[in-house]
Write an enzyme that holds these catalytic residues in place. Structure first.
Site, short mmCIF file in Angstrom:
data_model
loop_
_atom_site.label_atom_id
_atom_site.label_comp_id
_atom_site.label_asym_id
_atom_site.label_seq_id
_atom_site.Cartn_x
_atom_site.Cartn_y
_atom_site.Cartn_z
N HIS A 50 9.04 60.03 28.18
CA HIS A 50 8.23 58.83 28.40
C HIS A 50 8.59 57.67 27.48
O HIS A 50 7.92 56.64 27.53
CB HIS A 50 6.74 59.14 28.22
CG HIS A 50 6.13 59.89 29.35
ND1 HIS A 50 5.70 59.27 30.52
CD2 HIS A 50 5.88 61.20 29.51
CE1 HIS A 50 5.21 60.18 31.33
NE2 HIS A 50 5.29 61.36 30.76
N LYS A 108 -3.41 47.15 27.99
CA LYS A 108 -2.54 48.27 27.64
C LYS A 108 -2.75 48.60 26.17
O LYS A 108 -3.39 47.84 25.44
CB LYS A 108 -1.08 47.98 27.93
CG LYS A 108 -0.59 46.63 27.43
CD LYS A 108 0.82 46.33 27.89
CE LYS A 108 0.86 45.96 29.35
NZ LYS A 108 1.42 47.00 30.21
N ARG A 109 -2.22 49.72 25.73
CA ARG A 109 -2.29 50.10 24.33
C ARG A 109 -1.72 48.98 23.46
O ARG A 109 -0.75 48.34 23.83
CB ARG A 109 -1.51 51.40 24.15
CG ARG A 109 -1.45 51.95 22.75
CD ARG A 109 -0.96 53.39 22.79
NE ARG A 109 0.29 53.52 23.55
CZ ARG A 109 1.49 53.48 23.02
NH1 ARG A 109 1.65 53.31 21.72
NH2 ARG A 109 2.57 53.64 23.77
N LYS A 155 4.81 46.13 23.20
CA LYS A 155 4.13 45.60 24.39
C LYS A 155 3.85 44.10 24.25
O LYS A 155 3.50 43.43 25.21
CB LYS A 155 2.85 46.39 24.65
CG LYS A 155 3.13 47.85 25.03
CD LYS A 155 1.86 48.65 25.25
CE LYS A 155 2.14 50.12 25.50
NZ LYS A 155 2.76 50.40 26.81
N THR A 198 2.15 51.86 34.31
CA THR A 198 1.42 52.10 35.56
C THR A 198 0.35 51.03 35.77
O THR A 198 -0.07 50.80 36.90
CB THR A 198 0.77 53.49 35.58
OG1 THR A 198 -0.04 53.66 34.41
CG2 THR A 198 1.82 54.59 35.63
N LYS A 252 -1.07 49.20 39.34
CA LYS A 252 -2.48 49.05 39.72
C LYS A 252 -2.82 47.59 39.97
O LYS A 252 -3.49 47.24 40.96
CB LYS A 252 -3.38 49.61 38.61
CG LYS A 252 -3.24 51.10 38.38
CD LYS A 252 -3.81 51.51 37.02
CE LYS A 252 -3.34 52.90 36.65
NZ LYS A 252 -3.62 53.22 35.24
#
Length: 824
Positions: free
Chosen positions: A365, A557-558, A563, A665, A669
């Protein structure tokens, strides 16, 4: 159109019968009555009613699988971010509309009753939410499968903000129990730790005996996983840790009232909380024990069921069992299976290793080196002495029999491929162990899988051509549209077969409607209504007033540097500065919405949260900018909050540095629900752009090759800081007290990380990002063009159905066939 008959489930009870069942449980199960019952009691009564269907389904499914002696997959994951189950279960059983009508007749809104259910917070982010989608799809596809994880008492943590800073509170998701789980004490396992290993010589040979220094009990809790249609109900089995000996009466009677509970407390700590802070050796050791605890209990459970059916004949073991490692967290299961086969079952090393490799497969991952777990060798030796011996043996044979054969005399490659890292103190590389011990390794998006082969494990790929595969991630459309976006689902069903939640490719029938002005208005009316709903949620959670007419620009998101939430922050500050310089600056009003948790020990991530909150405080209360910008950081982001936010989002920010996000993901969505992706060429963004068309997303920034080239040339963030006037100005703001009156420098950590280091090249991508945001603004003002792009996104996301992902696993990795449960 596929021509398949409707797969939409059809309930076999009436509204009247459902009402009667709920009232029966309200009285006989909960001991209350209609006039006195709280919303929580009504929620539990509905759950008890639904469980009449679910547990019958569990029994039929298990009996069918046992009768067929079916091959099954065992999905090992440290996280399962399940969220709430009531709505999902009602939808999958075809009972939602019926339950809604029944509760209305009883004087309640079902939506209000659903709010009483706490999130099953057994994960952190994408990894756990993916696992939840996958086990939903396994059940929907009638695949014999069981998920294995940990029954965390507290999950991750409940996030609060105090003066802008993240504060972690216990998340007591099952403080009063959960109606969806059932304890299975008959399947309890014993897990060993510490101790020493003895070599026993007898009958002309030798074998190893592990004498543990401590044991604990693993108690299984089963959560039924209902497939769409309700025909198949698989199980998620979560292990709770308990002491092998509950209570020391002798210590208690001699006055040691607290000490008498010590062993129990130590054992229960293992399943107390997800991801204990591992900044200390004690925290690291607890995480290692967590990983071994659930892996060992799961392997023991697999062996128990196999022995019940086949005794000591292990000739069919690999034909009947597949074990999937969801990331490296369960990698210790590889030496554990070897220990069981060799030490307990007396199988030869060569045969046991063949069985182990054929049984395990591994999903990678991440490409981030720090996320590819390494454990200090001395720690594994201390906690799991027999496993360290087995890892040494696996490594020695691998280097001698396979690496030396392929690259004779090449010690450099041996050092790189070795499971044992010799530099900086000996470490055990769990990524290498996972690859060596598996027959298949997959990435989770095409670009990610390519980089796994090219950059992460190139020699392994050369050694085993064909072992490395791609399985692009997916999401379940049952939860992530049908359940969470009922308005859009209702609109879609006027134009598409009712079984679209099972066959998502049917949404392509919406493409011809993308230019239809009537459908565009209906589609955007749905979006606006969802935004109006979320305006109330924002007000309730943050006390910030926002307008549903603004662009809802979302990054959920985290919180992690790669990110790049701080890239988003820099742009917000730049917009704010433009408005202060020119109050008539031409822009469509925008609400920037964040949702993210930072790991408790991740200093810079927590500083980024603090900076966003302090900027939000200033911006949201500045009358000079006439509400053109609002910034909202939602506390305690979780699945149930995502289910409200995603249908309301206009813009989906997927802005990681290219090559760092494995898949994502959330991007799927949001796009499925009609948000326009603003993203880099990273992870699944690339495939979303391919499916929806590049004109219906907004891409910016360097691609993977340009990132590599920039780094090789010697990346200098100071160059961008000095040569972009706007960028320099907003970064300098962080050193001042502009956002923290009277306290200059409180936000300096973010600035200096970027200007001095910038490991994820935020400054290099800033101008491209700013230009892309201008494209978003212009596109949104063209109502027809925006509506068309949003509709095309919804119509084009069939590839990202988790059913397709799981079918890929079943076909290419697990060799697994569907077995539909027998009817009642």
């Amino acid at each position: 159109m596929s021509g398949k008959k409707s797969a939409a489930p059809k309930p076999d009870m009436t509204v009247k019968q459902f009402k009667e069942t709920v009232i029966k449980h309200l009285r006989s199960t909960l001991g209350t009555y209609e006039e006195k019952a709280s919303k929580q009691a009504w929620n539990q009564a509905i759950a008890a009613s639904v469980n009449e269907f679910i547990f019958d389904g569990v029994s039929r499914t298990r009996k069918t699988h046992a009768g067929k002696d079916a091959r099954a997959v065992h999905y090992l994951s440290l996280e399962f971010l399940m969220g709430r189950l009531m709505s999902n279960n009602l939808q999958n059983l075809g009972l939602y509309e019926l339950a809604d009508k029944a509760m209305k007749e009883l004087g309640f809104e079902l939506a209000d009753i659903l709010e009483e259910e706490p999130d099953m917070a057994l994960g952190n982010g994408g990894l756990g939410r993916l696992a939840a989608c996958f086990i939903d799809s396994m059940a929907t596809l009638a695949l014999p499968a069981i998920g294995y994880g940990i029954h965390y008492e507290h999950g991750l943590f409940r996030q609060e903000f105090f003066k802008g800073r993240q504060v972690e509170r216990p998340d007591q998701w099952r403080e009063f129990g959960s109606p969806w789980e059932i304890c299975r004490p008959e399947s309890e396992q014993v897990v060993k730790l510490y101790g020493y290993v003895e070599t026993v010589y007898e009958n002309g040979g030798s074998h190893k005996v592990w004498h543990p220094g401590r044991t604990m009990r693993a108690i299984p809790w089963d959560i039924p996983i209902v497939g769409y249609g309700g025909h198949n109900v698989n199980v998620l089995r979560l292990w709770e840790s308990r002491a092998d000996k509950f209570f020391d009466w002798d210590v208690f009677n001699s006055g040691g009232y607290v000490d008498a509970y010590t062993e129990s407390v130590q054992a229960e700590t293992v399943s107390k909380v997800l991801y204990p802070n591992d900044e200390t050796d004690a925290g690291k050791e607890l995480r290692l024990i967590q990983q071994y605890f659930f892996s060992a209990a799961s392997i023991a459970d697999v062996m128990r069921r196999f022995r019940n059916a086949h005794g000591n004949d292990f000739s069919k073991f690999t034909a009947l069992n597949a074990l999937q490692l969801n990331d490296t967290h369960p990698a210790i299961a590889i030496p554990e299976l070897m220990r069981v086969l060799v030490d307990e079952e007396g199988i030869s090393w060569a045969e046991a290793w063949k069985m182990t490799r054929e049984t395990f497969s591994y999903t990678n991952h991440t490409l981030l080196p720090e996320a590819l777990e390494k454990w200090p060798l001395r720690m594994i030796q201390h906690v799991l002495p027999r496993h360290m011996e087995i890892i040494f043996e696996i490594n020695a044979r691998f280097l001698k029999d396979e690496v030396e054969t392929k690259w004779p005399g090449n010690d450099g490659i041996k050092r790189k491929l070795s499971i044992i890292e010799e530099a900086n103190g000996q470490m055990v590389r769990m990524g290498n162990l996972s690859v060596v011990g598996s027959h298949a390794v997959n990435g989770v998006a095409q670009i990610h899988s390519d980089l796994v082969k090219k950059d992460l494990f190139p020699e392994m790929n050369e050694l085993w051509p064909g072992k490395f595969l791609n399985v692009t991630n997916g999401i379940t459309p049952r939860r992530w549209m049908k359940a969470c976006n009922p308005r859009l689902s209702t609109l879609i069903e006027k134009h598409v077969d009712a079984d679209w939640p099972r066959y998502l490719e049917k949404l392509t029938a919406l493409k011809p409607l993308a230019d239809d002005s009537k459908f565009q208005k209906e589609y955007m009316a749905v979006k606006h209504a969802n935004k109006e709903d979320f305006v109330k949620v924002i007000k309730e959670l943050t006390d910030v007033d926002v307008s549903a007419d603004a662009i809802f620009d979302v990054q959920i998101k985290r919180l992690h540097e790669y990110k790049r939430q701080h890239l988003n922050l820099l742009y917000i500050m730049a917009l704010y500065r433009r408005l202060l310089i020119n109050p008539d600056y031409d822009m469509h009003p925008r609400v920037f919405i964040f949702g993210a948790k930072a790991a408790p020990g991740y200093y810079l991530a927590k500083e980024i949260i603090f900076a966003i909150n302090k900027v939000a405080e200033k911006v949201n209360n500045d009358p000079r900018i006439k509400d053109k910008i609002k910034v909202v950081f939602l506390p305690n982001y979780r699945v149930s909050l995502a289910e409200k936010l995603i249908p309301a989002a206009d813009v989906s920010q997927q802005i990681s540095l290219a090559g760092k996000e494995a898949s994502g993901t959330g991007n799927m969505k949001l796009a499925l629900n009609g948000a326009i992706t603003l993203g880099t060429l990273d992870g699944a963004n690339i495939e979303i752009a391919e499916e929806a068309g590049e004109e219906n997303v907004v891409i910016f920034g360097m691609d993977v090759d340009e990132v590599v080239e920039t780094r090789e040339q010697g990346y200098n963030p100071g160059h961008y800081y000095q040569n972009n006037e706007e960028l320099k100005a907003v970064l300098d703001w962080l050193d001042s007290d502009f956002f923290t009156p009277g306290e200059p420098g409180l936000l300096s950590a973010v600035k200096h990380n970027l200007v001095d280091h910038d490991p994820y090249m935020v400054l290099a991508d800033y101008q491209s990002y700013s230009d892309a945001q201008s494209k978003i603004d212009a596109l949104y003002r063209d109502k027809k063009a925006w509506a068309r792009a949003a509709i095309i996104n919804t119509a084009s996301l069939a590839k990202f159905n988790s059913d397709r992902s799981i079918q890929d696993y079943a076909d290419t990795i697990w060799n697994l066939k569907p077995i539909k449960a027998a009817a009642k």
